[in-house]
Scaffold this motif. Structure first.
Motif, PDB file in Angstrom:
ATOM      1  N   VAL A 104       4.972 -27.943  -9.910  1.00 13.19           N
ATOM      2  CA  VAL A 104       5.990 -27.953 -11.058  1.00 13.19           C
ATOM      3  C   VAL A 104       7.171 -28.879 -10.651  1.00 13.19           C
ATOM      4  O   VAL A 104       7.206 -29.083  -9.581  1.00 13.19           O
ATOM      5  CB  VAL A 104       6.579 -26.535 -10.998  1.00 13.19           C
ATOM      6  N   GLN A 112       9.696 -22.642 -13.185  1.00  8.73           N
ATOM      7  CA  GLN A 112       9.991 -22.001 -11.703  1.00  8.73           C
ATOM      8  C   GLN A 112      10.302 -20.556 -11.546  1.00  8.73           C
ATOM      9  O   GLN A 112       9.930 -19.705 -10.919  1.00  8.73           O
ATOM     10  CB  GLN A 112      10.850 -22.832 -10.925  1.00  8.73           C
ATOM     11  N   TYR A 115       6.979 -18.191 -12.414  1.00  4.85           N
ATOM     12  CA  TYR A 115       6.266 -18.367 -11.346  1.00  4.85           C
ATOM     13  C   TYR A 115       6.913 -17.289 -10.297  1.00  4.85           C
ATOM     14  O   TYR A 115       6.430 -16.705  -9.579  1.00  4.85           O
ATOM     15  CB  TYR A 115       5.848 -19.737 -10.881  1.00  4.85           C
ATOM     16  N   ILE A 122       7.351 -21.490  -2.784  1.00  9.54           N
ATOM     17  CA  ILE A 122       7.589 -22.843  -2.721  1.00  9.54           C
ATOM     18  C   ILE A 122       6.757 -23.158  -1.303  1.00  9.54           C
ATOM     19  O   ILE A 122       7.538 -22.559  -0.105  1.00  9.54           O
ATOM     20  CB  ILE A 122       8.870 -23.433  -2.765  1.00  9.54           C
ATOM     21  N   LEU A 140       3.709 -24.735  -5.392  1.00  8.71           N
ATOM     22  CA  LEU A 140       3.888 -23.365  -5.482  1.00  8.71           C
ATOM     23  C   LEU A 140       2.557 -22.673  -5.032  1.00  8.71           C
ATOM     24  O   LEU A 140       1.369 -23.216  -5.513  1.00  8.71           O
ATOM     25  CB  LEU A 140       4.132 -22.634  -6.580  1.00  8.71           C
TER      26      LEU A 140
END
Ligand SMILES: CC(C)(COP(=O)(O)OP(=O)(O)OC[C@H]1O[C@@H](n2cnc3c(N)ncnc32)[C@H](O)[C@@H]1OP(=O)(O)O)[C@@H](O)C(=O)NCCC(=O)NCCS
Length: 148
Positions: A104, A112, A115, A122, A140
């Motif tokens: 991303v 973000q 997710y 991350i 991710l």
């Protein structure tokens, strides 16, 4: 809202969605190729018979890569992205997927957040990954293996 497999007939609107959603859209023949890729799972969302979102996942053994997801700008913030991501991840899980990966843009706070809500973490960063503006990519991962 109806979530169903993508078909060739959906491609014009799926390509339009991609172009509306990304500064670096996929090549126009890429979605058609994915429909013939045995490792790809391609879904769309229909609202009142109109395709408003799409996703492509790649499955390899117990790993899934979320290649792209887009919701039409007029239909965002209504839970469609979350519903589509969940449905596609559930389907991948049923096929054996336990590790979910994606990239991303570092500046894409909306995606973000989505997710992160799913538990993605991350795990890496690719500096200057995106050619259009030199933006970094964040890597991710969501690990649903028993060990995790
Ligand atoms: C990312 C995207 C798919 C989200 O789709 P959506 O249908 O708007 O998302 P949802 O309404 O289901 O929201 C899911 C969660 O994402 C987060 N989110 C979505 N848009 C957000 C925004 N503008 N700002 C902050 N958080 C946001 C929120 O956590 C939200 O949950 P909440 O509504 O309970 O707070 C959509 O914004 C999009 O198509 N963006 C352009 C393409 C893209 O960036 N794809 C991802 C590439 S990795």
């Amino acid at each position: 809202m109806l979530i169903r497999p993508m078909t060739m007939a959906d491609l014009p609107i799926v390509i339009e969605l991609d172009e509306l959603s990304f500064s670096q859209p996929w090549p126009s023949d890429a979605f058609a190729m994915e429909l013939f890729n045995p490792n790809a799972r391609c879904l769309v969302v229909e609202v009142e018979a109109r395709v408003v979102a799409s996703i492509v996942l790649w499955l390899v053994l117990d790993e899934t890569h979320i290649a792209t997801i887009a919701v039409h700008p007029d239909f965002r913030r209504q839970g469609i992205g979350k519903a589509l991501l969940k449905a596609s991840m559930d389907a991948a899980y049923a096929e054996g997927a336990r590790l979910y990966h994606l990239e991303v843009r570092a500046g894409n706070a909306a995606a973000q957040k989505m997710y992160a809500d799913f538990g993605y973490e991350i795990v890496g960063r690719r500096p200057k990954y995106y050619q259009d503006n030199g933006e970094d990519a964040l890597l991710l991962t969501l690990d649903l293996t028993e060990a995790a």
